[in-house]
Write an enzyme that holds these catalytic residues in place. Sequence first.
Site, PDB file in Angstrom:
ATOM      1  N   ILE A  50     -22.846 -23.632   2.841  1.00 18.29           N
ATOM      2  CA  ILE A  50     -23.046 -22.749   3.990  1.00 18.29           C
ATOM      3  C   ILE A  50     -21.770 -21.970   4.293  1.00 18.29           C
ATOM      4  O   ILE A  50     -21.813 -20.778   4.605  1.00 18.29           O
ATOM      5  CB  ILE A  50     -23.482 -23.559   5.236  1.00 18.29           C
ATOM      6  N   CYS A  51     -20.639 -22.630   4.166  1.00 17.17           N
ATOM      7  CA  CYS A  51     -19.350 -22.041   4.545  1.00 17.17           C
ATOM      8  C   CYS A  51     -19.085 -20.681   3.901  1.00 17.17           C
ATOM      9  O   CYS A  51     -18.702 -19.735   4.602  1.00 17.17           O
ATOM     10  CB  CYS A  51     -18.213 -23.005   4.254  1.00 17.17           C
ATOM     11  N   PRO A  52     -19.283 -20.514   2.590  1.00 18.36           N
ATOM     12  CA  PRO A  52     -18.954 -19.206   2.018  1.00 18.36           C
ATOM     13  C   PRO A  52     -19.856 -18.085   2.527  1.00 18.36           C
ATOM     14  O   PRO A  52     -19.432 -16.932   2.579  1.00 18.36           O
ATOM     15  CB  PRO A  52     -19.107 -19.403   0.508  1.00 18.36           C
ATOM     16  N   ILE A  55     -18.098 -17.130   5.821  1.00 16.84           N
ATOM     17  CA  ILE A  55     -16.785 -16.533   5.579  1.00 16.84           C
ATOM     18  C   ILE A  55     -16.957 -15.129   4.997  1.00 16.84           C
ATOM     19  O   ILE A  55     -16.296 -14.179   5.436  1.00 16.84           O
ATOM     20  CB  ILE A  55     -15.949 -17.439   4.653  1.00 16.84           C
TER      21      ILE A  55
END
Length: 184
Positions: A50-52, A55
Site C-alpha cells: 500500500i505504501c508505494p 508515496i
Amino acid sequence: MLTVGDKLPNFSVKATVSLEKGKEFTTITQDSYKGKWIILFAWPKDFTFICPTEIAEFGKKNKDFGDRDAVVLGLSTDSEFVHHAWRTHHPDLKALPFPMLADMKHELCNALGILHKEEGVALRATFIIDPTGVIRHVSVNDLSVGRNVSEVVRTLDAFQTDELCPCNWQKGEETLTKKLAKAG
C-alpha cells in the site's frame, strides 16, 4: 498522539532526497521549512504494497502542494539507506520530489504518537502544519487502508482560506464566511 493545536515537536533526522551520487542524503529538522505549510505523512514500512501507492500519489501531487506554499515530507521508521534502495528499485518512486525522513530511533514517531502499538511501525498518519509550526489537521489510518491525497490537498485549500468551509467544499467555491456576509 499530538493533535490539532499542538506544535510540531523538535526533531532532527536523516532523509533521502535524491538518487544522484553524493547528493542522496541530508538532515532535516523542524526548522528546515520555517514559514511554510508542511504536509507530513507517515507510512509503516518500505518495500510493502500500500505504501508505494500513497508515496507515489504524494509525489504526483507535489506541484499542487508547492503551488500552495507547502512542502511534503514523507516519514517512516526505515533507514535512509532502505529509502534509497527502495527509490532505486521501485519505478514509481525513482523521481520523488520530496524528502523521505528516516526515523530509525522512532523519536519523531513517538513524539507524534503514531507508532503502532503491536508492530512498532508508523501508522498511516497525515499532519497539516501551518507556517508557525502548529498542527491544523491530523488523520490516521490503520495499517491496511491507504489515504486519499486529493483530500489532503482539499483540506489544505480550506485552511488557507482562513474562512469557514462547509463539507465537501472545493477551492474556488464560495465559503460559508462569504455566504454569511452576503446574507447579513
